[in-house]
Design a protein around this motif. Structure first.
Motif, short mmCIF file in Angstrom:
data_model
loop_
_atom_site.label_atom_id
_atom_site.label_comp_id
_atom_site.label_asym_id
_atom_site.label_seq_id
_atom_site.Cartn_x
_atom_site.Cartn_y
_atom_site.Cartn_z
N VAL A 84 60.20 24.46 59.07
CA VAL A 84 60.26 25.51 58.05
C VAL A 84 59.12 26.49 58.27
CG1 VAL A 84 60.16 26.01 55.57
CG2 VAL A 84 61.30 23.94 56.37
N GLY A 85 59.48 27.78 58.29
CA GLY A 85 58.47 28.82 58.43
C GLY A 85 58.61 29.86 57.34
N MET A 86 57.53 30.59 57.10
CA MET A 86 57.56 31.68 56.13
C MET A 86 56.82 32.88 56.71
SD MET A 86 57.09 29.94 52.35
CE MET A 86 55.33 29.67 52.46
N LEU A 87 57.44 34.05 56.58
CA LEU A 87 56.82 35.32 56.97
C LEU A 87 56.66 36.18 55.73
CD1 LEU A 87 55.96 37.69 58.79
CD2 LEU A 87 58.39 38.17 59.19
N PHE A 88 55.42 36.59 55.47
CA PHE A 88 55.13 37.50 54.36
C PHE A 88 54.73 38.85 54.95
CE2 PHE A 88 54.77 33.33 52.66
CZ PHE A 88 55.30 33.43 51.38
N LEU A 89 55.39 39.89 54.51
CA LEU A 89 55.16 41.21 55.09
C LEU A 89 53.88 41.85 54.58
CD1 LEU A 89 58.83 42.52 55.03
CD2 LEU A 89 57.56 41.59 56.97
N THR A 90 53.42 41.47 53.38
CA THR A 90 52.17 42.00 52.83
C THR A 90 51.32 40.84 52.32
OG1 THR A 90 52.62 42.23 50.45
CG2 THR A 90 53.62 43.88 51.91
N SER A 91 50.09 41.17 51.94
CA SER A 91 49.19 40.17 51.34
C SER A 91 49.18 40.26 49.82
CB SER A 91 47.77 40.36 51.88
OG SER A 91 47.75 40.18 53.28
N GLY A 92 50.03 41.12 49.26
CA GLY A 92 50.11 41.22 47.80
C GLY A 92 48.90 41.87 47.16
N GLU A 93 48.23 42.75 47.90
CA GLU A 93 46.97 43.32 47.40
C GLU A 93 47.15 44.36 46.30
OE1 GLU A 93 48.32 45.89 50.87
OE2 GLU A 93 48.24 43.75 50.40
N ALA A 94 48.39 44.79 46.04
CA ALA A 94 48.64 45.78 44.98
C ALA A 94 49.07 45.13 43.67
CB ALA A 94 49.70 46.78 45.44
N ALA A 95 48.96 43.82 43.55
CA ALA A 95 49.40 43.12 42.35
C ALA A 95 48.63 43.59 41.12
CB ALA A 95 49.23 41.61 42.52
N THR A 96 49.29 43.54 39.97
CA THR A 96 48.67 44.04 38.73
C THR A 96 47.43 43.25 38.34
OG1 THR A 96 50.18 42.64 37.45
CG2 THR A 96 50.84 44.93 37.81
N ILE A 97 47.32 42.02 38.78
CA ILE A 97 46.15 41.23 38.45
C ILE A 97 44.87 41.88 38.95
CG2 ILE A 97 46.29 39.79 40.53
CD1 ILE A 97 45.36 37.43 38.90
N GLY A 98 44.97 42.66 40.03
CA GLY A 98 43.80 43.35 40.54
C GLY A 98 43.27 44.38 39.56
N LYS A 99 44.15 45.18 39.00
CA LYS A 99 43.73 46.18 38.01
C LYS A 99 43.23 45.50 36.75
CE LYS A 99 46.96 49.72 39.64
NZ LYS A 99 48.14 50.56 39.30
N GLU A 100 43.90 44.44 36.34
CA GLU A 100 43.52 43.74 35.11
C GLU A 100 42.11 43.18 35.20
OE1 GLU A 100 46.48 40.77 34.66
OE2 GLU A 100 48.06 42.17 34.06
N ARG A 101 41.71 42.73 36.38
CA ARG A 101 40.42 42.05 36.53
C ARG A 101 39.41 42.83 37.35
NH1 ARG A 101 42.60 35.84 37.47
NH2 ARG A 101 43.95 35.81 35.64
N GLY A 102 39.77 44.05 37.72
CA GLY A 102 38.83 44.88 38.47
C GLY A 102 38.53 44.35 39.86
N ILE A 103 39.55 43.78 40.53
CA ILE A 103 39.37 43.22 41.87
C ILE A 103 39.79 44.25 42.91
CG2 ILE A 103 39.97 41.33 43.41
CD1 ILE A 103 40.77 39.69 40.97
N GLU A 104 38.93 44.51 43.87
CA GLU A 104 39.27 45.43 44.95
C GLU A 104 40.45 44.88 45.76
OE1 GLU A 104 38.03 48.39 45.58
OE2 GLU A 104 36.57 48.31 43.95
N ARG A 105 41.22 45.79 46.34
CA ARG A 105 42.42 45.36 47.07
C ARG A 105 42.10 44.42 48.21
NH1 ARG A 105 47.52 49.31 47.56
NH2 ARG A 105 47.76 49.86 45.37
#
Length: 265
Positions: free
Chosen positions: A57-78
């Motif tokens: 079983v393999g998984m390919l993710f095209l992004t790292s999810g750095e634009a998720a809303t949790i970043g804005k909510e907690r002030g986390i840089e991308r």
């Protein structure tokens, strides 16, 4: 085109590793844009095949999810959020028993603006390494109309053309599942177009919930509470529609009666 970067064991550059994958009679690859898409979607399915010694079983993710809303909510840089989400993903793949994890690190939220050829080339490089017979991915509506989900579908279609993949299983939700997930926007797939339904065991349901909680993801929530206070909804089944295969085909195994070649994409 460089192959997507492996974050977790094993090293896909190793001839020994590739030989070990090819030695498995069955190989299953998930292709999705974001860390947590595997948990919203086929986590129970991946765990079931991950326990099968005859399936890689393999998984390919095209992004790292750095634009998720949790970043804005907690002030986390991308850049920091990308590292956080990749770390969570590493734990999830351990729990699911996944054999290979690839991350393309393309821009989160921007897949629809990239040339289809670039997206498709990243996916095709992974297909050529892992050589799956069955690929899991989003349907043309992207499950919930997310632009990255939709772009990943069409890029995957482009990459599958001329590959050795024999079945494209599109993630589906039956009407009952969509009603249970209210108020989240999700599209249902008509029952006659759902080819494979896996009824999850209690252990698989709990594992799916564990993965969702690791990602701080929710399937639904009480309207009186914030999204981050919501709890994952346990859906008792996971469903797929097989691209280009006849309506009315109903199987309990993604590898059942594989066509000799993938229907034209």
């Amino acid at each position: 085109t460089p192959a997507p970067e492996p974050l977790w064991r094993p090293d896909p550059a190793s001839a020994e590793t590739r030989a070990a994958w090819r030695a498995c009679p069955r190989r299953l690859l998930l292709v999705v844009p974001h860390p947590d898409d595997e948990s919203y979607g086929p986590a129970g399915t991946l765990a079931r095949y991950g326990r099968d010694p005859d399936c890689a079983v393999g998984m390919l993710f095209l992004t790292s999810g750095e634009a998720a809303t949790i970043g804005k909510e907690r002030g986390i840089e991308r850049s920091d959020l990308a590292l956080l989400r990749e770390g969570r993903l590493n734990r999830v793949v351990e729990w699911l028993g996944v054999d290979a994890l690839f991350l393309a690190r393309l821009p989160d939220g921007g897949l629809a603006r990239l040339p289809l050829t670039r997206l498709g080339a990243s996916i095709r490089a992974c297909l050529d390494q892992f050589e799956p017979q069955v690929v899991l991915g989003h349907d043309p509506r992207g499950t919930n109309a997310h632009p990255d989900h939709i772009a990943s579908h069409w890029a995957l279609r482009s990459a599958l053309a001329g590959s050795s993949v024999r079945r494209f299983a599109m993630l589906a939700l039956g009407e009952e599942s969509v009603r249970a997930a209210t108020p989240r926007l999700m599209f249902s797939t008509p029952r006659h177009r759902i080819h494979c339904t896996l009824e999850l065991t209690a252990e698989e349901e709990l594992l799916k919930e564990r993965c969702l909680l690791e990602h701080e993801a929710v399937m639904t929530m009480d309207p009186a509470r914030s999204a981050r206070e919501g709890m994952p909804l346990r859906l008792p089944r996971e469903e797929c529609e097989f691209f280009g295969e006849p309506d009315g085909l109903v199987v309990l195994d993604l590898f059942h009666d594989l066509p000799e070649t993938l229907p034209p994409v």
